[in-house]
Motif scaffolding. Structure first.
Motif, PDB file in Angstrom:
ATOM      1  N   HIS A  41       0.849  -1.187   0.000  1.00  0.00           N
ATOM      2  CA  HIS A  41       0.000   0.000   0.000  1.00  0.00           C
ATOM      3  C   HIS A  41       0.889   1.243   0.000  1.00  0.00           C
ATOM      4  CE1 HIS A  41      -3.906  -1.860   0.480  1.00  0.00           C
ATOM      5  NE2 HIS A  41      -3.538  -2.487   1.586  1.00  0.00           N
ATOM      6  N   THR A  42       0.860   2.020  -1.087  1.00  0.00           N
ATOM      7  CA  THR A  42       1.523   3.324  -1.150  1.00  0.00           C
ATOM      8  C   THR A  42       0.528   4.301  -1.766  1.00  0.00           C
ATOM      9  OG1 THR A  42       2.454   3.120  -3.391  1.00  0.00           O
ATOM     10  CG2 THR A  42       3.724   2.128  -1.581  1.00  0.00           C
ATOM     11  N   ASP A  43       0.972   5.527  -2.057  1.00  0.00           N
ATOM     12  CA  ASP A  43       0.037   6.474  -2.656  1.00  0.00           C
ATOM     13  C   ASP A  43      -0.359   6.085  -4.075  1.00  0.00           C
ATOM     14  OD1 ASP A  43       2.570   7.019  -3.687  1.00  0.00           O
ATOM     15  OD2 ASP A  43       2.190   9.174  -3.869  1.00  0.00           O
ATOM     16  N   ARG A  44       0.462   5.246  -4.739  1.00  0.00           N
ATOM     17  CA  ARG A  44       0.180   4.863  -6.118  1.00  0.00           C
ATOM     18  C   ARG A  44       0.014   3.356  -6.304  1.00  0.00           C
ATOM     19  NH1 ARG A  44       0.224   9.210  -9.172  1.00  0.00           N
ATOM     20  NH2 ARG A  44      -0.238   7.883 -10.956  1.00  0.00           N
ATOM     21  N   LEU A  45       0.222   2.583  -5.275  1.00  0.00           N
ATOM     22  CA  LEU A  45       0.127   1.130  -5.382  1.00  0.00           C
ATOM     23  C   LEU A  45      -0.779   0.568  -4.287  1.00  0.00           C
ATOM     24  CD1 LEU A  45       3.868   0.148  -5.986  1.00  0.00           C
ATOM     25  CD2 LEU A  45       2.037   0.171  -7.706  1.00  0.00           C
ATOM     26  N   ASN A  46      -1.713  -0.252  -4.690  1.00  0.00           N
ATOM     27  CA  ASN A  46      -2.516  -1.066  -3.776  1.00  0.00           C
ATOM     28  C   ASN A  46      -2.588  -2.438  -4.428  1.00  0.00           C
ATOM     29  OD1 ASN A  46      -3.676   0.868  -1.624  1.00  0.00           O
ATOM     30  ND2 ASN A  46      -4.100   1.923  -3.556  1.00  0.00           N
ATOM     31  N   THR A  47      -1.683  -3.317  -4.037  1.00  0.00           N
ATOM     32  CA  THR A  47      -1.541  -4.575  -4.753  1.00  0.00           C
ATOM     33  C   THR A  47      -0.867  -5.602  -3.847  1.00  0.00           C
ATOM     34  OG1 THR A  47      -0.840  -5.514  -6.881  1.00  0.00           O
ATOM     35  CG2 THR A  47       0.714  -4.007  -5.779  1.00  0.00           C
ATOM     36  N   GLY A  48      -0.650  -6.805  -4.357  1.00  0.00           N
ATOM     37  CA  GLY A  48       0.006  -7.810  -3.531  1.00  0.00           C
ATOM     38  C   GLY A  48      -0.140  -9.218  -4.072  1.00  0.00           C
ATOM     39  N   VAL A  49       0.234 -10.168  -3.226  1.00  0.00           N
ATOM     40  CA  VAL A  49       0.199 -11.595  -3.551  1.00  0.00           C
ATOM     41  C   VAL A  49      -0.460 -12.330  -2.387  1.00  0.00           C
ATOM     42  CG1 VAL A  49       1.564 -13.670  -4.038  1.00  0.00           C
ATOM     43  CG2 VAL A  49       2.309 -11.434  -4.926  1.00  0.00           C
ATOM     44  N   THR A  50      -1.329 -13.271  -2.705  1.00  0.00           N
ATOM     45  CA  THR A  50      -1.908 -14.172  -1.707  1.00  0.00           C
ATOM     46  C   THR A  50      -1.543 -15.603  -2.089  1.00  0.00           C
ATOM     47  OG1 THR A  50      -3.729 -12.704  -1.098  1.00  0.00           O
ATOM     48  CG2 THR A  50      -4.053 -15.061  -0.729  1.00  0.00           C
ATOM     49  N   ALA A  51      -1.065 -16.371  -1.119  1.00  0.00           N
ATOM     50  CA  ALA A  51      -0.641 -17.746  -1.348  1.00  0.00           C
ATOM     51  C   ALA A  51      -1.563 -18.716  -0.621  1.00  0.00           C
ATOM     52  CB  ALA A  51       0.794 -17.941  -0.865  1.00  0.00           C
ATOM     53  N   ILE A  52      -2.078 -19.704  -1.355  1.00  0.00           N
ATOM     54  CA  ILE A  52      -2.833 -20.811  -0.769  1.00  0.00           C
ATOM     55  C   ILE A  52      -1.951 -22.039  -0.897  1.00  0.00           C
ATOM     56  CG2 ILE A  52      -4.911 -22.215  -0.885  1.00  0.00           C
ATOM     57  CD1 ILE A  52      -4.964 -18.822  -2.532  1.00  0.00           C
ATOM     58  N   VAL A  53      -1.517 -22.574   0.230  1.00  0.00           N
ATOM     59  CA  VAL A  53      -0.445 -23.563   0.262  1.00  0.00           C
ATOM     60  C   VAL A  53      -0.932 -24.885   0.829  1.00  0.00           C
ATOM     61  CG1 VAL A  53       1.885 -24.077   1.087  1.00  0.00           C
ATOM     62  CG2 VAL A  53       1.221 -21.700   0.611  1.00  0.00           C
ATOM     63  N   PRO A  54      -1.089 -25.928  -0.003  1.00  0.00           N
ATOM     64  CA  PRO A  54      -1.318 -27.272   0.532  1.00  0.00           C
ATOM     65  C   PRO A  54       0.030 -27.841   1.005  1.00  0.00           C
ATOM     66  CG  PRO A  54      -2.080 -27.032  -1.757  1.00  0.00           C
ATOM     67  CD  PRO A  54      -1.162 -25.898  -1.460  1.00  0.00           C
ATOM     68  N   VAL A 104       5.067 -13.215 -11.122  1.00  0.00           N
ATOM     69  CA  VAL A 104       4.765 -14.016  -9.935  1.00  0.00           C
ATOM     70  C   VAL A 104       4.893 -15.504 -10.248  1.00  0.00           C
ATOM     71  CG1 VAL A 104       2.872 -14.676  -8.384  1.00  0.00           C
ATOM     72  CG2 VAL A 104       3.376 -12.254  -8.801  1.00  0.00           C
ATOM     73  N   ALA A 105       4.434 -15.921 -11.427  1.00  0.00           N
ATOM     74  CA  ALA A 105       4.554 -17.325 -11.817  1.00  0.00           C
ATOM     75  C   ALA A 105       6.017 -17.738 -11.925  1.00  0.00           C
ATOM     76  CB  ALA A 105       3.837 -17.571 -13.143  1.00  0.00           C
ATOM     77  N   ASP A 106       6.847 -16.875 -12.492  1.00  0.00           N
ATOM     78  CA  ASP A 106       8.271 -17.193 -12.598  1.00  0.00           C
ATOM     79  C   ASP A 106       8.909 -17.297 -11.218  1.00  0.00           C
ATOM     80  OD1 ASP A 106      10.723 -17.462 -14.351  1.00  0.00           O
ATOM     81  OD2 ASP A 106      11.309 -15.738 -13.123  1.00  0.00           O
ATOM     82  N   VAL A 149       6.478 -12.841  -3.590  1.00  0.00           N
ATOM     83  CA  VAL A 149       6.118 -14.260  -3.594  1.00  0.00           C
ATOM     84  C   VAL A 149       6.720 -14.963  -2.389  1.00  0.00           C
ATOM     85  CG1 VAL A 149       6.473 -16.445  -4.813  1.00  0.00           C
ATOM     86  CG2 VAL A 149       5.717 -14.406  -6.066  1.00  0.00           C
ATOM     87  N   GLU A 150       7.997 -14.717  -2.130  1.00  0.00           N
ATOM     88  CA  GLU A 150       8.638 -15.365  -0.984  1.00  0.00           C
ATOM     89  C   GLU A 150       7.995 -14.921   0.322  1.00  0.00           C
ATOM     90  OE1 GLU A 150      10.653 -17.787  -1.031  1.00  0.00           O
ATOM     91  OE2 GLU A 150      11.169 -17.827  -3.164  1.00  0.00           O
ATOM     92  N   GLU A 151       7.612 -13.646   0.405  1.00  0.00           N
ATOM     93  CA  GLU A 151       6.968 -13.152   1.626  1.00  0.00           C
ATOM     94  C   GLU A 151       5.617 -13.823   1.837  1.00  0.00           C
ATOM     95  OE1 GLU A 151       5.482  -8.952   3.688  1.00  0.00           O
ATOM     96  OE2 GLU A 151       6.449  -8.906   1.722  1.00  0.00           O
ATOM     97  N   ALA A 152       4.825 -13.934   0.781  1.00  0.00           N
ATOM     98  CA  ALA A 152       3.514 -14.568   0.907  1.00  0.00           C
ATOM     99  C   ALA A 152       3.649 -16.031   1.306  1.00  0.00           C
ATOM    100  CB  ALA A 152       2.752 -14.445  -0.410  1.00  0.00           C
ATOM    101  N   LEU A 153       4.589 -16.739   0.686  1.00  0.00           N
ATOM    102  CA  LEU A 153       4.777 -18.153   1.008  1.00  0.00           C
ATOM    103  C   LEU A 153       5.313 -18.336   2.421  1.00  0.00           C
ATOM    104  CD1 LEU A 153       6.270 -19.311  -2.400  1.00  0.00           C
ATOM    105  CD2 LEU A 153       4.041 -19.971  -1.470  1.00  0.00           C
TER     106      LEU A 153
END
Length: 349
Positions: A41-54, A104-106, A149-153
């Protein structure tokens, strides 16, 4: 002034469907399923990654059964064709922003190849879903990558799941309100066994919101112009410990997409609506004749997860003046009470 705490559908006293909620009312109620986020979250970015991990996926168990349903294919679901062809997933499922999906896939591929037991792997199918957060974020900058990606995982855990304007839901807009990440779960009997089904959603689609059958038009509930949904999509991930095979999971995934109509989705022509369902169970699959309660529980969990994604979301803005308002909880409670869905309670909540 202290910010008003956000609530979930259960906190409002709404019961949705005949099956009880799981302990945390989250996809993590399914044993061995973890969820983590990386949020920007910044003044120009509201984005991120969510990980669902089996947790079970790894060197000793390279894949688990999964099914895919495509409600409308206007999307960039990385890994979709192999998932559909083989009926399996080989990696965690990541959700993110449309133009960051490939980076993110890479990064997910690199993460998996670096794990013990994958030293000689020459083919792997990362699964990454997306919706468009371009109304509230500089999407063309493609800011997400390996770090996120690493942070979400790394943050993926069991227990309660953060919802609303977090992770891949940080910049999404749904039904004229601030959308986001939502989750819910149900416990259900399949044959003689008790199982759990849970869902995570990334809501970013148009229509007129309905909660428990009560209309909640954004034009009547938020000040000024309602937020614009860019890309107009929804990602749904369903997990269960019922030992379903890939064909049965695909049937369940179709029901997950159907649940969008319960909250008022209009399924616009440019919408990318996808559901992935997977099982961590390892017993023989049940007979199809036993699946109706599980299908009902899936639809109820997804519908509630979609509502939770809005109820938990917080108002977000962009430096260019765009704003997506959180749905006002007092107005929601007032309308539910007027319709007889819930009893009248403290107006300050």
């Amino acid at each position: 002034m202290t910010a008003q705490p956000r609530l979930r559908l259960a906190d409002l006293g709404v019961t949705l469907g005949p099956h009880p909620r799981g302990r945390h009312n989250a996809i993590t109620d399914v044993p061995g399923v973890l969820v983590g986020h990386s949020t920007v979250h910044t003044d120009r970015l509201n984005t991120g990654v969510t990980a669902i991990v089996p947790e079970v996926i790894g060197a000793d168990r390279r894949w688990i059964p999964a099914g895919l349903a495509v409600g409308n294919g206007y999307g960039k679901l990385v890994g979709a064709t192999q998932l559909q062809e083989l009926g399996a997933i080989e990696t965690p499922i990541l959700l993110t922003s449309t133009l960051s999906a490939y980076r993110v896939a890479d990064a997910l591929l690199g993460h998996m190849l670096s794990r013990p037991g994958y030293e000689t792997t020459t083919t792997l199918n990362p699964v990454v879903g997306e919706t468009n957060d371009g109304f509230l974020s500089d999407i063309r900058s493609r800011p997400l990558g390996t770090q996120h990606v690493e942070e979400a995982l790394a943050s993926a855990t069991s227990g309660p799941v953060a919802e609303g304007s977090v992770g891949a839901g940080s910049g999404t807009v749904a039904l004229g309100f601030k959308g986001g990440i939502g989750t819910s779960s149900r416990t259900v009997t399949v044959g003689d066994a008790r199982h759990t089904v849970g869902a995570v959603v990334q809501s970013n689609f148009s229509g007129t919101l309905s909660i428990a059958g009560v209309p909640m038009p954004s034009a009547e509930l938020v000040p000024g112009p309602t937020a614009e949904t860019v890309g107009n999509s929804c990602m749904i991930v369903v997990a269960t410990d019922a030992p379903l095979d890939a064909r049965q999971l695909a049937r369940g995934a179709r029901r997950a997409v159907f649940a969008m109509r319960g909250v008022g989705a209009d399924f616009a022509q440019g919408s990318g609506d996808y559901a992935i369902a997977f099982s961590v169970g390892q017993a023989a699959p049940p007979d199809d004749a036993l699946l109706s309660p599980l299908f009902q529980a899936t639809m109820d969990a997804v519908e509630e997860a979609l509502v939770n994604s809005l109820l938990a979301a917080t108002t977000q803005s962009h430096a260019d003046g765009h704003i997506a308002h959180a749905i006002p909880l007092p107005a929601v409670r007032e309308r539910l009470a007027a319709a007889g869905v819930v009893r009248v309670m403290d107006s300050n909540v």
